[in-house]
Design an enzyme around this catalytic site. Structure first.
Site, short mmCIF file in Angstrom:
data_model
loop_
_atom_site.label_atom_id
_atom_site.label_comp_id
_atom_site.label_asym_id
_atom_site.label_seq_id
_atom_site.Cartn_x
_atom_site.Cartn_y
_atom_site.Cartn_z
N GLU A 1 12.62 40.66 31.59
CA GLU A 1 13.54 40.06 30.63
C GLU A 1 14.91 39.79 31.26
OE1 GLU A 1 10.26 42.00 28.56
OE2 GLU A 1 11.69 42.74 30.06
N ARG B 1 4.04 47.08 39.83
CA ARG B 1 5.01 46.75 38.78
C ARG B 1 6.05 47.84 38.61
NH1 ARG B 1 7.13 42.48 35.87
NH2 ARG B 1 7.82 43.15 33.82
N MET C 1 12.58 46.89 44.67
CA MET C 1 12.75 46.08 43.47
C MET C 1 13.65 44.88 43.79
SD MET C 1 10.94 47.79 41.31
CE MET C 1 11.36 46.93 39.79
N GLU D 1 7.62 32.23 38.67
CA GLU D 1 8.28 32.46 39.96
C GLU D 1 7.47 31.90 41.13
OE1 GLU D 1 8.98 36.65 39.75
OE2 GLU D 1 11.00 36.38 38.97
#
Length: 421
Positions: A59, A268, A308, A337
């Site tokens: 988000e 993730r 990350m 992406e």
């Protein structure tokens, strides 16, 4: 219903805190700033701020072009970005540094929400994607704070979940000034929850307006040169427990035909980095990791991206991208992406989080859906061995990305109208 909801929130809060403590044992940032989750923090100069809430990394990435547009249009207004997860908070710092304030959103407890709004006093609240918190919404209306849901999406699963407390959700949605839906399907689902047609505008997906940093492209080229331009390389991004072993088995299939193939795998969640590395080693791959080695070497067979905020760079370095969360019923993650970087996209059967975007990509032949883990290796191998097809799929994926741009401008028009009102 609201009384029952508040009772449930108070009863579940201790369990949520225990979960935070447990996750903090594996990922230390969960122990930090926990008072913010109850609306308590040293009060910075936030009065009159523009407030954007983005749950986690995905988000925050989606909100990036909107946040930058707000900075440009309202340079003198303090900007607050709230998140729920530490990884989301870290991504805010990576993207915006000290140009924005960052806090955790408080739990949806009446006293915590009141304290949060008293300390921040926002002029406008922008909720990114799917976050319906009744007490927060009621409090915004009570304080006269315009509330906009931007990039609003609502999967079939979320619709069923919210339907269990439909009367409360309907009342909460009446507190929303406007809903900028990603698609007609999302708008229709918000109507089913109780939103009025006058509250809804289809604005498209903010993620189509995301910038593609030149540094990511250059970093991808540099890495590619380091491990050999001719090597076939594929990436499995945003993978979850339950599908990572499928990815590794698929890579074994690929290596039987292409022995020099390289897999880049990006779990993730950070707390899974070590577990994934252990799984890779257990299958006998030659392994390197981002934290220990920086980049793959010529002999690396599997590279674990245990960092990350670097996914674009690795997408740029790959030939084919598999987007995780789709082999298991998570609902899939951001396919835009890799599409923005001219990469063919592979997904599993579960893509309900990005339903229309994924279908557009598949319909344009910029991507391919695999039925299960067994089909993943076959699909990767087929694309890697067919350069004309691979390049054509990449161009098609980029065209889908380009055709849907412009959402930020539409959302900013709504923002301007709400602030003028």
């Amino acid at each position: 219903m609201r009384l029952l909801y508040n009772l449930a929130m108070y009863l579940f809060t201790p369990l949520v805190m225990l979960r935070l403590m447990a996750r903090g044992m594996r990922y230390g940032d969960y122990h930090v700033r926990w008072r913010e989750r109850f609306g308590s923090f040293p009060t910075p100069r936030l009065s009159g701020c523009l407030w954007v809430h983005a749950v986690s990394v995905g988000e925050v990435n989606a909100a990036e072009p909107l946040v930058k547009a707000l900075m440009e249009a309202y340079p003198h207004a303090p900007l607050l970005v709230t998140t729920v997860t530490p990884t989301g908070s870290e991504r805010v710092r990576q993207l915006f540094g000290d140009r924005v304030h960052n806090l955790y959103l408080p739990y949806d407890l009446p006293f915590a929400v009141r304290r949060f709004l008293r300390n921040t006093r926002p002029r406008l609240a922008v909720i990114v994607e799917t976050e319906i918190w009744p007490n927060l919404y009621f409090a915004c209306r009570r304080h006269g704070i315009p509330l906009l849901i931007a990039n609003a999406r609502l999967s079939e699963r979320s619709l069923r979940g919210y339907a269990r407390m439909s009367s409360l959700v309907r009342r909460a949605l009446r507190c929303v000034s406007h809903i900028a839906a990603q698609s007609r399907t999302d708008a229709a689902r918000y109507r089913l929850l109780g939103a009025e047609p006058s509250q809804l505008t289809v604005c498209g997906n903010l993620k189509f307006d995301m910038p593609v940093p030149q540094a990511a492209l250059e970093g991808g080229r540099t890495m590619r040169e380091a491990w050999g331009d001719g090597r076939p390389v594929w990436i499995a991004a945003s993978t979850h427990e339950g599908e990572e072993m499928c990815v590794l088995e698929a890579h074994l299939d690929v290596m039987r035909r292409l022995p020099d193939a390289l897999l880049l795998i990006a779990p993730r969640h950070p707390e899974r980095f070590r577990a994934v590395e252990a799984s890779v080693r257990s299958l006998g791959f030659t392994v390197a990791t981002r934290s220990a080695h920086g980049a793959p070497g010529h002999t690396t067979q599997c590279f674990v991206i245990d960092s990350m905020g670097e996914l674009l760079r690795f997408y740029a370095a790959a030939d084919v991208a598999f987007v995780g969360g789709s082999l298991i019923p998570i609902g899939g993650h951001n396919v835009l992406e890799p599409a923005a970087l001219y990469k063919p996209v592979l997904v599993g059967p579960h893509t309900f989080n990005f339903e229309e975007i994924t279908e557009a990509l598949l319909g344009a032949e910029g991507g391919e859906r695999v039925a299960d883990g067994d089909g993943l290796g076959t699909a990767v191998l087929s694309i890697l061995r067919d350069e004309p097809r691979r390049l054509a799929m990449g161009r098609a994926a980029r065209q889908v990305f380009e055709s849907e741009r412009g959402s930020v401008g539409k959302v900013m028009t709504l923002v301007d109208d709400l602030l003028q009102e």
